[in-house]
Design an enzyme around this catalytic site. Structure first.
Site, PDB file in Angstrom:
ATOM      1  N   LYS B 116     -78.281 -22.545-110.166  1.00 15.02           N
ATOM      2  CA  LYS B 116     -76.961 -22.701-109.576  1.00 15.02           C
ATOM      3  C   LYS B 116     -75.888 -22.941-110.634  1.00 15.02           C
ATOM      4  CE  LYS B 116     -78.522 -23.931-105.004  1.00 15.02           C
ATOM      5  NZ  LYS B 116     -79.674 -23.039-105.192  1.00 15.02           N
ATOM      6  N   GLU B 200     -71.340 -31.472-107.287  1.00 11.76           N
ATOM      7  CA  GLU B 200     -70.104 -30.778-106.957  1.00 11.76           C
ATOM      8  C   GLU B 200     -69.397 -31.479-105.818  1.00 11.76           C
ATOM      9  OE1 GLU B 200     -71.605 -26.788-106.131  1.00 11.76           O
ATOM     10  OE2 GLU B 200     -71.445 -27.180-103.998  1.00 11.76           O
ATOM     11  N   HIS B 235     -78.703 -30.169 -93.994  1.00  4.33           N
ATOM     12  CA  HIS B 235     -78.296 -29.105 -94.921  1.00  4.33           C
ATOM     13  C   HIS B 235     -79.156 -27.861 -94.781  1.00  4.33           C
ATOM     14  CE1 HIS B 235     -75.576 -31.947 -96.669  1.00  4.33           C
ATOM     15  NE2 HIS B 235     -76.579 -32.775 -96.860  1.00  4.33           N
ATOM     16  N   ARG B 292     -82.755 -13.085-102.806  1.00  4.08           N
ATOM     17  CA  ARG B 292     -83.888 -12.693-101.963  1.00  4.08           C
ATOM     18  C   ARG B 292     -83.348 -12.319-100.595  1.00  4.08           C
ATOM     19  NH1 ARG B 292     -83.535 -17.204 -98.670  1.00  4.08           N
ATOM     20  NH2 ARG B 292     -82.861 -19.059 -99.775  1.00  4.08           N
TER      21      ARG B 292
END
Lengths: 164, 500
Positions: B116, B200, B235, B292
């Protein structure tokens, strides 16, 4: 004809059954209901409302789906008769792991005051960390596992003194 | 085109890939662990190879075993599905060495976008907006504290190698930061073998809007529009739909263009997904790329009429993006609900057990991608996703009503599922009016209502009669092996029905 005792979320339900006109007349805690089995499941009515139900029975449990909502009852042990002993998952003063796994972290200590639904233990199952929540408000009486221990669903993770 | 493909996965996605291979005339090889000896995906393939014990680390995650199974069976290509090895760049690397085609991006693109942190750098290069946060991974608590103070709480701690909500923690206030970092790193190490984490800014109530993208080995790139996946718990997505009610043509075009430029910057080959967060004001931020096929890819198939797995296979065999893919349009509306074995009334805790009764809904505009059948055992070793229900309609409302009908007709007994909760969500005013965002479940959904006394009594009455019918059965009878004891139990209904 039969008499049964089932438990649901800590409540005890006394049930008697009798055959009547090809269906079953069932009394649950004094309330009269009629159950008709069919090929796919069953209908149950109190004379005012009718529910569509599906069910399945395993060695340990009875599963009932009533208009989309799932109910699970522990099957009374054949020796015990009343089934009170086998209904340990419905008690409010013990927290059980909902499924086998590994204790990652214990979040409370003996003597701590907790509120209902407070996370008490983190258990890893299915590659996820899951929080096991307190079944009631009270005080932590005993903690039976430590981080790293494997847990099953039979021995309580945490025991509580329930607040009055 | 390939003659034989190995599917390095299990459950519903393995079966979904096998189904496409069959329509393309390609033979399939399944791999399975000891725990999956009787699983549906094992029998759905033309051939199957046992690759070890239940623990994924000893079976589904062992690259050598997958490669050997492919060599042994003469499979020319490997489809990784999602999860497991699908985002592990060592698999495409090992495939290259073994002379086997990997159906997916190169190890380099996967490394770049799968991490990421480097993905954020690639997005910056492609001029796409990113969420404010740490530029790189950190271990020092003070680095996290400083950045969190700078961007402002709440913040998200995320695994650099993460996905599916694993290794991710939301931190509301400075006091929770240290614990969250510890837990996220621990979970990331366990799930991905990489404990690198970063931070973040957590956007409050954004929508999660992702774009399906494709690239081929000839330098062509395209997108297949958006999927809105705002409805999440822990999440993890549970309901997805396309189109998103939040996009108009202009915003869709801009986001699509950003998605394609990121794909191009990664020299990406195959199917991928660019995830964005979209706020109320129409500002969007690159979140991450999934290198993917996504769990929710079927809704894109429903509105475009394309088979995304077939496109993946064609691209992997060296062809260019098809005309159909490049000229695709969005038509109608599709919704997906994920059916997880979990207890919605107990914080979505995973549930295990044996599937005692199983009936799928069917009909026009209803698609069920399932990995289970009656008698399937849902264990504790794998992700608890059982199936996906996808409905299509000319309008959002038509798709929603069709989904409600499909969920009500979907009967799974023996394990807990989130089915009833999905019905509650789809019936909520917030969902109907399209007020979807990532905090939807916390903010818009009430606590699950307790059943009424009448419902409890009615269920108990059924349970008592069910119990009698189970006891009344011939106790000495057995059927087959393995699932025999409970199979007789489940048949109790019919037997009593006949006699009564």
């Amino acid at each position: 004809m039969g008499a049964h005792r089932l438990h649901y979320r800590g409540e005890t339900l006394d049930i008697s059954t009798a055959r009547k006109d090809g269906s079953h007349a069932v009394t649950v805690d004094g309330a009269e209901l009629s159950v008709a089995l069919n090929r796919d499941g069953a209908h149950v009515t109190d004379g005012q409302r009718r529910f569509d139900a599906y069910f399945a029975v395993s060695k340990e449990r009875i599963f009932v789906e009533l208009d989309g909502r799932l109910f699970e009852f522990e099957r009374p042990s054949s020796e015990g008769g009343s089934g009170a002993d086998s209904a340990h998952h419905d008690v409010k003063d013990k927290l059980f792991a909902p499924m086998p796994g590994k204790v990652v972290k214990v979040l409370v200590s003996v003597g701590d005051s907790v509120v209902a639904k407070q996370p008490l233990v983190i258990v890893e199952s299915m590659k996820m960390e899951n929080q096991a929540l307190s079944p009631a408000a009270g005080t932590i009486k005993a903690i039976n596992f430590a981080a790293g221990d494997q847990v099953d669903t039979e021995r309580a993770l945490v025991e509580l003194e329930i607040a009055e | 085109m390939f003659k034989k493909i190995l599917i390095a996965n299990r459950g519903e996605i393995a079966i979904r890939v096998i189904n496409t291979c069959r329509t393309l005339g390609i033979k399939t090889v399944a791999v399975y662990s000891e725990a999956d000896t009787n699983s549906l995906h094992r029998w759905a393939a033309d051939e199957a190879v046992q690759i070890g014990p239940a623990a994924p680390g000893e079976s589904y995650l062992v690259i050598d075993k997958i490669i050997n199974a492919a060599k042994e069976t003469g499979a020319e290509a490997i489809h990784p599905g999602y999860g497991f090895l699908s985002e592990n760049p060592q698999l495409p690397g090992a495939c290259v060495e073994a002379g086997i085609v990997f159906i997916g991006p190169s190890a380099e693109s996967m490394r770049l976008m799968g991490n990421k942190i480097s993905a954020r750098e690639a997005a910056i290069e492609a001029n796409a907006p990113i969420t404010p946060g740490l530029e790189g991974a950190a271990t020092d608590l003070s680095v996290f504290q400083k950045k969190a103070d700078e961007v402002g709480y709440p913040v998200l701690i995320k695994a650099a190698a993460g996905g599916g909500g694993k290794g991710m923690r939301l931190v509301e206030a400075p006091t929770g930061l240290a614990d969250a970092i510890e837990a996220a790193a621990r979970e990331a190490e366990k799930a991905f073998g990489n404990s690198a984490i970063y931070l973040e800014k957590y956007l409050v109530k954004p929508r999660h809007v992702e774009f399906q993208v494709f690239g081929d080995s000839h330098g062509n790139y395209a997108h297949l529009f958006e999927r809105e996946c705002s409805i999440q718990r822990r999440h993890q997505k549970i309901i997805e739909e396309t189109p998103s009610v939040a996009l108009n043509d202009e915003l869709r075009a801009r986001m699509g263009e950003a998605a394609v430029s990121i794909t191009r910057a990664a020299k990406y080959v195959g199917a991928g997904t660019i995830e964005f967060l979209l706020d109320d004001s129409g500002e969007f931020y690159f979140l991450e790329m999934n290198t993917r096929l996504q769990v929710e890819h079927p809704i894109t198939e429903e509105v475009t009429g394309l088979d995304l797995v077939a496109e993946q296979i064609r691209i992997a065999s060296g062809r260019e993006l098809s005309e159909e893919l490049r000229g695709a349009t969005q038509r109608g509306h599709a919704i997906e609900c994920r059916i997880y074995a979990e207890d919605a009334e107990n914080n979505f805790f995973p549930s295990s057990g044996e599937v005692l009764r199983y009936t799928e809904p069917s009909g026009p505009g209803i698609r069920v991608d399932s990995g289970i059948e009656e008698g399937s055992v849902v264990g504790i070793d794998y992700d608890p996703i059982l199936a996906k229900v996808v409905t299509y309609g000319e309008t959002r409302e038509a798709a929603r009503l069709r989904m409600l009908d499909a969920l009500r007709r979907y009967k799974i007994l023996g394990v807990k599922t989130c089915n009833a909760y999905l019905i509650d969500i789809l019936e909520s005013e917030a969902f109907i009016s399209g007020r979807t965002h990532t905090a939807f479940i916390d903010d818009e959904m009430p606590e699950i209502a307790d059943p009424s006394d009448l419902e409890i009594r009615a269920a108990a009455a059924i349970a008592a009669v069910a119990l009698e019918s189970a006891v009344a059965k011939p106790s000495g009878a057995t059927v087959g092996q393995g699932v025999a004891p409970s199979l007789w139990d489940t048949l109790g209904t019919w037997r009593i029905g006949e006699s009564g």
